[in-house]
Design a protein around this motif. Structure first.
Motif, short mmCIF file in Angstrom:
data_model
loop_
_atom_site.label_atom_id
_atom_site.label_comp_id
_atom_site.label_asym_id
_atom_site.label_seq_id
_atom_site.Cartn_x
_atom_site.Cartn_y
_atom_site.Cartn_z
N GLU A 1 -100.86 -69.07 44.09
CA GLU A 1 -99.76 -69.65 42.60
C GLU A 1 -98.42 -68.35 42.83
N PRO A 2 -97.86 -68.29 43.93
CA PRO A 2 -97.26 -67.38 44.47
C PRO A 2 -95.87 -67.24 43.06
N GLY A 3 -95.61 -66.12 42.84
CA GLY A 3 -94.27 -66.08 41.48
C GLY A 3 -95.27 -66.05 40.24
N LEU A 4 -96.68 -65.63 40.26
CA LEU A 4 -96.72 -65.67 39.15
C LEU A 4 -96.94 -65.20 38.12
N THR A 5 -96.81 -65.22 36.91
CA THR A 5 -97.17 -64.20 36.09
C THR A 5 -97.91 -63.41 35.56
N TYR A 6 -98.52 -62.25 34.95
CA TYR A 6 -99.34 -61.36 33.83
C TYR A 6 -100.43 -62.56 33.31
N GLY A 7 -99.32 -63.45 32.48
CA GLY A 7 -100.00 -64.08 31.62
C GLY A 7 -100.51 -64.89 32.04
N ARG A 8 -99.82 -65.84 33.52
CA ARG A 8 -100.95 -67.05 33.92
C ARG A 8 -102.03 -66.22 34.81
N LEU A 9 -102.11 -65.36 35.32
CA LEU A 9 -102.77 -64.59 36.22
C LEU A 9 -104.33 -64.82 35.73
N LEU A 10 -103.72 -63.94 34.25
CA LEU A 10 -105.33 -63.61 33.01
C LEU A 10 -105.59 -64.59 32.29
N ASN A 11 -104.75 -66.17 32.57
CA ASN A 11 -105.15 -67.98 31.51
C ASN A 11 -105.96 -67.95 33.13
N ALA A 12 -105.63 -67.87 34.39
CA ALA A 12 -106.44 -68.34 35.19
C ALA A 12 -108.00 -67.71 35.69
N MET A 13 -107.31 -66.89 36.18
CA MET A 13 -108.63 -66.12 35.99
C MET A 13 -109.96 -66.30 34.53
N ARG A 14 -109.31 -66.15 33.43
CA ARG A 14 -111.04 -66.35 32.76
C ARG A 14 -111.33 -68.14 32.81
N LYS A 15 -110.10 -68.95 33.00
CA LYS A 15 -110.56 -70.29 33.25
C LYS A 15 -111.25 -70.88 34.22
N LYS A 16 -111.19 -70.05 35.35
CA LYS A 16 -112.03 -70.32 36.26
C LYS A 16 -113.89 -69.80 36.64
N ILE A 17 -113.64 -68.59 35.22
CA ILE A 17 -115.06 -67.70 34.73
C ILE A 17 -115.44 -68.71 33.99
N ARG A 18 -114.48 -69.26 33.24
CA ARG A 18 -115.62 -70.14 32.35
C ARG A 18 -116.16 -71.69 33.00
N ASP A 19 -114.94 -71.84 33.21
CA ASP A 19 -115.68 -73.27 34.28
C ASP A 19 -116.43 -73.37 35.16
N THR A 20 -116.91 -72.11 35.84
CA THR A 20 -118.34 -71.31 36.63
C THR A 20 -119.36 -71.32 35.46
N LYS A 21 -119.28 -70.68 34.51
CA LYS A 21 -120.02 -70.09 33.73
C LYS A 21 -120.05 -69.32 34.03
N LEU B 1 -106.11 -56.99 30.04
CA LEU B 1 -105.24 -56.47 30.56
C LEU B 1 -104.75 -55.15 29.87
N SER B 2 -104.23 -53.97 30.40
CA SER B 2 -104.18 -52.96 29.67
C SER B 2 -102.81 -52.33 30.19
N SER B 3 -101.27 -51.65 29.79
CA SER B 3 -101.06 -51.44 30.28
C SER B 3 -100.65 -49.69 29.55
N SER B 4 -100.15 -48.60 30.48
CA SER B 4 -99.03 -47.72 30.09
C SER B 4 -98.39 -48.04 29.42
N GLU B 5 -97.48 -49.64 28.99
CA GLU B 5 -96.78 -50.05 27.99
C GLU B 5 -96.24 -51.07 28.10
N LYS B 6 -95.65 -52.12 26.67
CA LYS B 6 -95.85 -52.65 26.34
C LYS B 6 -94.75 -54.18 27.53
N PHE B 7 -95.22 -55.12 27.30
CA PHE B 7 -93.81 -56.42 28.06
C PHE B 7 -94.67 -57.79 27.93
N ASP B 8 -93.50 -58.58 28.40
CA ASP B 8 -93.85 -59.70 27.89
C ASP B 8 -94.55 -59.78 28.38
#
Length: 389
Positions: free
Chosen positions: A323-343, A374-381
């Motif tokens: 998924e080229p151009g994905l955001t941090y939020g979409r990345l985190l959601n995609a990883m979590r969903k894949k892990i949940r789906d494969t248990k 996800l953690s960061s040195s600064e907050k962002f959307d």
């Protein structure tokens, strides 16, 4: 050319050495490593330690091609310069190594397997080899700006001991400047220990396990933060990709993103908890980790057939690659969903999880999936900020 009368670099500390004529063994004056050279073979080619390292890496690339083809394309597409670029693996740990202006992307990849122990991991070397391929082929990292440490390496300076990991992390941020993109990837064990300086919300420091942790100790989040987070200058970007148990806040960054199953999130301020500054020197540090501080992660074959990988590393590469151009939020959601789906990542499921429950984290009694954090040195959307390395 013959090695006689030529200057060579020590394979361990990187210092330049003068090899006298007709000499095939020399001892480094700095670190006392004994370096052996071979005379010409029947093809008339000199085989010094640099060629040996390049040959070794070619074998590793062939291993990736044959065993991990379900995860990434064949490494046979590597140009010859990529394989030979690994000859520089013995040099980056040298304190005097100059940082080239054109090497604006650098990475340290650590895969720790703990051979010979009951808590051995099977997928960590696969993880770092796949990550290396991905960074070079898909994200444009120069091959000679990636330092890979694993127990499969023949060079003692590339074994993921505590000292070698420390030196590699110092190299990663050495001379960094605005525009640089740095990556630290760790695949191995992580755990917690009591916090004695009062900077942790839950009272525990997070740690990573080098291969010699039983004798030399673990690497704490306090040390990691001081080494690769606080030195980052304005305009420099660091991404840590940590595939280990209890790794949610292993960089000790000031802000932790808390996201629920529906994707709603808020930033928790952990920086105000400590009198010690945990931010950068103007740069941006982001950590993407396998699970929360109170969770464990585990090797799995559920994602890639019969090949063991870390669930988080696999899902990270797949999400960014597909998924080229994905955001941090979409990345985190995609990883979590894949892990949940494969248990994957369920407590009490498998020997490592059982060991972790009894020994590493006995105060937990819940059964849950690992959830990348996800953690960061600064907050962002996180839903409007593109993910870029």
């Amino acid at each position: 050319m013959e090695m006689a009368g030529k200057r060579v670099r020590c394979s361990c500390c990187g210092v330049q050495l003068m090899v006298p004529p007709n000499t095939y063994t020399v001892q480094c004056a700095r670190c006392l490593t004994v370096i052996r050279f071979q005379p010409r073979n029947h093809l008339g080619q000199a085989h010094d330690s640099i060629r040996h390292t390049a040959s070794r890496m070619k074998d590793l690339l062939n291993t990736v091609s044959s065993n991990i083809n379900t995860m990434v394309p064949s490494v046979n597409s590597y140009p010859s310069s990529v394989a030979s670029g690994n000859a520089h693996h013995s040099q980056p740990v040298a304190p005097s190594l100059p940082v080239s202006a054109h090497r604006r992307k650098r990475a340290v990849l650590c895969g720790v397997s703990y051979f010979g122990n009951k808590y051995r991991l099977n997928g960590t070397v696969n993880d770092v080899k796949c990550m290396r391929y991905f960074l070079i082929q898909k994200l444009g990292f120069p091959s000679d700006s990636i330092l890979l440490l694993s127990e499969e390496e023949s060079d003692p300076c590339l074994i993921p001991t505590k000292q070698n990991i420390r030196r590699a992390l110092r190299w990663l941020v050495q001379g960094c400047q605005s525009g640089d993109s740095l990556v630290f990837h760790f695949s191995g064990h992580g755990s917690q220990q009591l916090d004695f300086n009062g900077d942790e919300v839950d009272g525990y420091d997070e740690t990573l396990w080098p291969v010699d942790h039983e004798t030399e100790g673990k690497i704490s989040d306090d040390e990691i933060n001081a080494t690769i987070v606080r030195p980052l200058p304005q305009g420099t970007k660091l991404h840590a990709i940590i595939d280990a148990c209890h790794s949610g806040t292993v960089l000790d960054l000031p802000f932790v993103c808390r996201m629920n199953r529906e994707g709603y999130y808020l930033w928790e301020d952990h920086g105000s908890q400590s009198a010690i500054y945990k931010g950068t020197n103007g740069g941006l540090a982001v950590s993407i980790s396998a699970c929360d501080d109170n969770q464990v992660s585990e090797d799995t074959t559920a994602l890639s057939g019969n090949t063991a990988t870390g669930a988080m590393t696999y899902c990270f590469i797949q999400a960014v690659q597909n998924e080229p151009g994905l955001t941090y939020g979409r990345l985190l959601n995609a990883m979590r969903k894949k892990i949940r789906d494969t248990k994957t990542g369920i407590l009490l499921n498998g020997p490592i999880a059982s060991l972790a429950k009894k020994v590493l984290f006995p105060k937990s009694s819940q059964v849950c999936f690992q959830e990348p954090q996800l953690s960061s040195s600064e907050k962002f959307d996180i839903y409007s900020t593109p993910f870029t390395l």
